[in-house]
Each structure stands twice: as structure tokens, then as C-alpha cells.
Design an enzyme around this catalytic site. Structure first.
Site, PDB file in Angstrom:
ATOM      1  N   HIS A 101       0.850  -1.203   0.000  1.00 22.55           N
ATOM      2  CA  HIS A 101       0.000   0.000   0.000  1.00 22.55           C
ATOM      3  C   HIS A 101       0.872   1.234   0.000  1.00 22.55           C
ATOM      4  CE1 HIS A 101       0.675  -1.280   4.147  1.00 22.55           C
ATOM      5  NE2 HIS A 101       0.666   0.001   4.484  1.00 22.55           N
ATOM      6  N   HIS A 103       0.896   5.145   1.148  1.00 18.49           N
ATOM      7  CA  HIS A 103       0.233   6.170   1.963  1.00 18.49           C
ATOM      8  C   HIS A 103       0.278   7.510   1.225  1.00 18.49           C
ATOM      9  CE1 HIS A 103       0.394   4.066   6.003  1.00 18.49           C
ATOM     10  NE2 HIS A 103       1.317   3.384   5.369  1.00 18.49           N
TER      11      HIS A 103
END
Ligand code: 5GP
Ligand code: ZN
Length: 139
Positions: A101, A103
Site C-alpha cells: 500500500h 500512503h
């Protein structure tokens, strides 16, 4: 493709609720449940890759293109003054969810978490820096 024990795979499948701000065939982008700032979001590839080492170059390039698009959009909508992209790989690097992922952390002048990414410098001798540089050049 999917890891049944992965919380982000469950979020992507809609089995765990999330605040989704963007979705396409490859990505879901959600608000972080424990935000470092107002609008802190996570770009999640729909396919399960644990980290930067596992993700395909193609998907990583698509994530970067999406990050650029969202950075502009978020900055305009949230009226933030800057934005950090952050991506952790491995426990020692601060990764807590082992599904790749990215951010997106909006930054605001005078915000509470202003020291969010501050680190102190490590010292290396010129010889050590030369050696590190030499090693890294082999890519
Ligand atoms: P990491 O430390 O692995 O780079 O970041 C994981 C992030 O996922 C953390 O910022 C954490 O707050 C967020 N997170 C963990 N579980 C959930 C969840 O169930 N929902 C949402 N929206 N965010 C989560
Ligand atoms: Zn996953």
C-alpha cells in the site's frame, strides 16, 4: 491473487467496511483508519502483493500514476500545503499490514503531527559512503 488472512484483501472484497475515495479495476483507495492527518489515504492494489519486492513493475507504475492524480486532487479539495508519499516494506521499516500500500499523507502548515517523518542523521565516514556508493552502483 488474494490472501484470505489479509485485512486489505477483505476490505477490497467489501467484507470489511472502509471509507473508499476512489476505485477502478486495479485499485481501491481508502481513508486510513488511524490517520496521521486529515485525508490520510491508502492506495491498495486489488491483487495481493505483500510488498515492493513482490509487486509487478506494471502495477507499481500504475500506482505511481494514480498517486500523482490523487495528490493533485487531494491538495485541491483539502487545501493542504503539501503531501507525503510513504510506502513501508517489512516490519523493521514499519510495515504492519503485509499487503502493498502507498500512503498519501496530506500536510498542513502548523499541523499537530508536524514531526511525522523526522529522523536524526546517522554518521558515516567518507570511506563508508564510498563503499556504500560502490555497492549500490551495481544495479
Ligand atoms: P503500514 O504501517 O503497514 O505502512 O500501514 C498500515 C496502515 O493501515 C496503518 O496506517 C493503519 O492505520 C491502516 N489500517 C490498518 N487496518 C486498517 C483497517 O482495517 N482499515 C483502514 N481503513 N485502515 C487500516
Ligand atoms: Zn491482501
Amino acid at each position: 491473487m488474494r490472501d484470505d488472512n489479509c485485512i486489505f484483501c477483505k476490505i477490497i472484497a467489501g467484507e470489511i467496511p472502509s471509507r473508499t475515495i476512489y476505485e477502478d479495476e486495479d485499485f481501491k483507495v481508502i481513508l486510513d483508519a488511524n490517520p496521521a492527518s486529515k485525508g490520510h489515504a491508502l492506495i491498495l492494489p486489488k491483487e495481493h502483493f505483500a510488498n515492493i519486492y513482490e509487486i509487478s513493475e506494471e502495477m507499481l507504475a500504475k500506482a505511481a500514476a494514480l498517486a500523482k492524480k490523487l495528490a493533485s486532487h487531494m491538495t485541491s479539495v483539502l487545501d493542504c500545503d503539501g503531501l507525503n508519499l510513504l510506502q513501508n516494506n517489512g516490519e523493521v521499516a514499519g510495515q504492519t499490514v503485509f499487503h502493498f500500500h502507498l500512503h498519501l499523507i496530506p500536510r498542513y502548515t502548523g499541523m499537530k503531527n508536524k514531526d511525522l517523518l523526522n529522523w536524526t542523521h546517522e554518521e558515516f565516514t567518507a570511506e563508508e559512503q564510498d563503499e556504500i556508493c560502490q555497492k549500490l552502483k551495481s544495479c
